[in-house]
Design a protein around this motif. Sequence first.
Motif, PDB file in Angstrom:
ATOM      1  N   LEU A  15       0.614  -1.037   0.195  1.00 48.07           N
ATOM      2  CA  LEU A  15      -0.459  -0.085  -0.059  1.00 48.07           C
ATOM      3  C   LEU A  15       0.888   1.014  -0.212  1.00 48.07           C
ATOM      4  O   LEU A  15       0.827   2.526  -0.425  1.00 48.07           O
ATOM      5  CB  LEU A  15      -0.463  -0.077   1.164  1.00 48.07           C
ATOM      6  CG  LEU A  15      -1.735   0.908   0.715  1.00 48.07           C
ATOM      7  CD1 LEU A  15      -3.126   1.467   0.237  1.00 48.07           C
ATOM      8  CD2 LEU A  15      -2.530   0.879   2.550  1.00 48.07           C
ATOM      9  N   ASP A  19       0.685   4.149  -3.049  1.00 49.50           N
ATOM     10  CA  ASP A  19       0.273   5.596  -2.515  1.00 49.50           C
ATOM     11  C   ASP A  19       1.518   6.405  -3.160  1.00 49.50           C
ATOM     12  O   ASP A  19       0.947   7.101  -3.558  1.00 49.50           O
ATOM     13  CB  ASP A  19       0.483   5.199  -1.138  1.00 49.50           C
ATOM     14  CG  ASP A  19      -0.936   4.895  -1.064  1.00 49.50           C
ATOM     15  OD1 ASP A  19      -1.713   4.745  -2.120  1.00 49.50           O
ATOM     16  OD2 ASP A  19      -1.304   5.049   0.448  1.00 49.50           O
ATOM     17  N   LEU A  65      -3.417   6.456   8.580  1.00 52.29           N
ATOM     18  CA  LEU A  65      -4.010   5.070   7.162  1.00 52.29           C
ATOM     19  C   LEU A  65      -3.248   4.128   6.813  1.00 52.29           C
ATOM     20  O   LEU A  65      -3.683   3.728   5.838  1.00 52.29           O
ATOM     21  CB  LEU A  65      -3.934   6.246   6.098  1.00 52.29           C
ATOM     22  CG  LEU A  65      -5.107   7.557   6.083  1.00 52.29           C
ATOM     23  CD1 LEU A  65      -5.305   8.506   5.503  1.00 52.29           C
ATOM     24  CD2 LEU A  65      -6.781   7.141   6.272  1.00 52.29           C
ATOM     25  N   VAL A  77     -12.066   6.366   6.049  1.00 53.05           N
ATOM     26  CA  VAL A  77     -11.100   6.714   5.208  1.00 53.05           C
ATOM     27  C   VAL A  77     -10.845   8.271   4.556  1.00 53.05           C
ATOM     28  O   VAL A  77     -10.026   9.109   4.465  1.00 53.05           O
ATOM     29  CB  VAL A  77     -11.129   5.697   4.488  1.00 53.05           C
ATOM     30  CG1 VAL A  77      -9.486   5.770   3.247  1.00 53.05           C
ATOM     31  CG2 VAL A  77     -10.925   4.466   5.375  1.00 53.05           C
ATOM     32  N   ARG A 124      -7.594   3.180  -1.692  1.00 54.31           N
ATOM     33  CA  ARG A 124      -8.107   2.843  -0.347  1.00 54.31           C
ATOM     34  C   ARG A 124      -8.958   1.278  -1.363  1.00 54.31           C
ATOM     35  O   ARG A 124      -9.493   0.628  -0.040  1.00 54.31           O
ATOM     36  CB  ARG A 124      -8.143   3.738   0.489  1.00 54.31           C
ATOM     37  CG  ARG A 124      -7.435   4.512   0.675  1.00 54.31           C
ATOM     38  CD  ARG A 124      -5.899   3.690   1.556  1.00 54.31           C
ATOM     39  NE  ARG A 124      -4.680   3.801   1.845  1.00 54.31           N
ATOM     40  CZ  ARG A 124      -4.496   4.589   3.060  1.00 54.31           C
ATOM     41  NH1 ARG A 124      -4.765   4.220   3.545  1.00 54.31           N
ATOM     42  NH2 ARG A 124      -2.629   4.920   3.099  1.00 54.31           N
TER      43      ARG A 124
END
Length: 127
Positions: A15, A19, A65, A77, A124
Amino acid sequence: MRYFYHYIPAPIILLVIVDAIALILSILLGAALRFSSPDLVQEDFLPTSITFALIMQMAMATFGLYQREFRGRMREVGTRLIASFVVGFALMSFVFYIVPHLYLGRGAFGLSLLVGMVSIWCIRAAF
């Protein structure tokens, strides 16, 4: 995986990497949209995009997060994401003031923030 004697799950590492790529590309896409020509977007924006990705990821980590236990609803979120982007905006404005050659321009930076927020929210939602 273990880093510095701490266990970090592989999905969290994935992740973070996804990102970072999305945030780097958001600066390039925001600049291309603002200047209406992808030819103008060159390596000049690479230091700015890497700085943007690092600062935004620090802000997102600050708002939780990237926690293992955080599997909140999309509303939660979104709230944390908006708060982290507001803090990231303030920090990037400060960086632009201190390091002027990283300055991107208001329009390109605003578009980059919007593209970055939407892309992170979509990541997400898919994750």
